[in-house]
Design an enzyme around this catalytic site. Structure first.
Site, PDB file in Angstrom:
ATOM      1  CE  LYS A  24      -4.862   1.350   3.945  1.00  0.00           C
ATOM      2  NZ  LYS A  24      -3.490   1.349   3.468  1.00  0.00           N
ATOM      3  CD  GLN A  69      -1.473  -1.693   3.475  1.00  0.00           C
ATOM      4  OE1 GLN A  69      -2.502  -1.215   3.042  1.00  0.00           O
ATOM      5  NE2 GLN A  69      -0.788  -1.103   4.445  1.00  0.00           N
ATOM      6  CG  ASP A  93      -1.781   5.071  -0.087  1.00  0.00           C
ATOM      7  OD1 ASP A  93      -2.669   5.476   0.672  1.00  0.00           O
ATOM      8  OD2 ASP A  93      -1.273   3.933  -0.013  1.00  0.00           O
TER       9      ASP A  93
END
Ligand code: NAP
Length: 261
Positions: A24, A69, A93
Site C-alpha cells: 500500500k 490493516q 477502506d
C-alpha cells in the site's frame, strides 16, 4: 490539488500484514499520495477502547484517509468498532458501514475495472454474486444493480447445483466464498471475478475458481487470477477512495463562507 495523506494503522508483526502495508505504501508513492504508517504493538494498549481512541485521534489529525490493516490480534479484531468515531469520509477502506463512508474497496475496484474495460457490453446483463457479506457481496450487488445488471446473490444455503447452473447462465460471476476449488468454471460463459484468497496444500495462494478439466475447451471469457487479480483492483480502489476523500475535503473548504465582522 495538494498531496493526499493516508494513515495506515498497523498492529503487531504478522508477515501477511507487513506485506499488505508495504504494497500500500508503494502504491501510494507511485500515485503521489503520502502514506504514513502508525505501527503499534499488541501490548501498547490494554483494551480495544484505548486502541479505538488512538485510531480516532490519528484520524482527527489532518488526514484524507485512515485504514486499520487486517488481520489484527484477536483482542482488537473489530474493525467496525475501531472506526466507530472516525468521520465517515476518512474511512477509505469502506469498512465502517457508516452512511457517507467510501465504497468498500474490493467491490469498487471490480466495478471500476468491469466498466473501464467494457467487459460486459450487452443490453441485458446478468450477474451472479456468490457471497452475501456486508463488505463484499452486498455492496457489489448494489454497484451492479446501479449499473443496470440483473443480479442474483447466492450463499451457503443456495446449493451447489443451483450455483453451477446460475454461473453458466450469467454474463458476470463474482465469487468470494473463501474455499479452494469451489466453482468449476469449465462451462461458464462469461467473466469470472475470483475474489477468494485461499492457500493450497503446498501453501500457494489460490482463489475459489478453477477449471476441473484442463483438457476441456472452456468457454469462460476472462477469469481474474489469484494472486494478481482482484487483490490489485482492491489496492487501486484504496488509492481512488483516498484521492476522492481529499477532493471532497477541498470542495467542502471552498464552499465555506467566512463572515468577517
Ligand atoms: P465471508 O463473510 O466469510 O463470506 C463468505 C460467503 O461465502 C458467505 O456469504 C457464505 O454464505 C458464502 N458461502 C460459504 N459456503 C458456501 C457454499 N458452500 N455455497 C455458497 N456460498 C457459500 O467472507 P468475505 O469477508 O466476504 O470474504 C470472502 C473471501 O474473499 C475470503 O476468501 C476473503 O479472503 C476474500 N477477500 C478477498 C479480497 C481481495 O482483495 N482479493 C477482499 C475481501 C475478501 P453465508 O452468508 O450463507 O454464510
Amino acid at each position: 490539488m495538494r498531496k493526499p495523506v493516508l494513515v495506515i494503522v498497523q498492529m503487531g508483526n504478522v508477515e501477511a500484514s507487513n506485506r499488505y502495508v508495504r504494497n500500500k505504501v508503494k502504491d501510494a508513492n507511485e500515485v503521489g499520495i503520502d502514506a504514513v504508517v502508525a505501527h503499534f504493538e499488541e501490548d501498547d494498549f490494554e483494551t480495544i477502547d484505548q486502541f479505538k481512541d488512538k485510531v480516532t485521534e490519528l484520524a482527527l489529525g489532518c488526514v484524507d484517509g485512515i485504514i486499520v490493516q487486517l488481520p489484527l490480534p484477536e483482542k482488537f479484531n473489530d474493525v467496525q468498532y475501531l472506526l466507530k468515531d472516525v468521520p465517515a469520509r476518512l474511512d477509505v477502506d469502506g469498512l465502517s458501514g457508516k452512511p457517507g463512508a467510501q465504497t468498500p474497496c474490493t467491490p469498487l475496484g471490480m466495478m471500476t475495472f468491469i466498466n473501464d474495460k467494457h467487459l460486459v457490453e450487452k443490453p441485458y446483463k446478468r450477474a451472479l454474486v456468490i457471497v452475501r457479506s456486508e463488505l463484499v457481496g452486498r455492496p457489489m450487488a448494489k454497484l451492479l444493480l446501479d449499473n443496470d445488471y440483473t443480479v442474483t446473490i447466492a450463499h451457503s444455503k443456495t446449493g451447489m447445483y443451483t450455483i453451477q447452473h446460475l454461473a453458466q447462465e450469467a454474463d458476470l460471476v463474482v465469487c468470494a466464498v473463501g474455499r479452494e476449488k469451489f466453482l468449476d468454471c469449465t462451462h461458464v460463459n462469461g467473466i469470472v471475478m475470483d475474489v477468494g484468497i485461499n492457500f493450497d496444500a503446498d501453501g500457494k495462494m489460490c482463489g475459489d475458481c478453477y477449471i476441473a478439466d484442463p483438457e476441456a475447451k472452456t468457454t469462460v471469457d476472462l477469469r481474474t487470477p489469484v494472486p494478481g487479480g482482484v487483490g490489485l483492483l482492491t489496492r487501486c480502489a484504496l488509492m481512488e477512495n483516498t484521492v476522492r476523500s481529499c477532493e471532497q475535503f477541498e470542495e467542502e473548504m471552498r464552499s465555506v463562507k467566512y463572515e468577517i465582522t
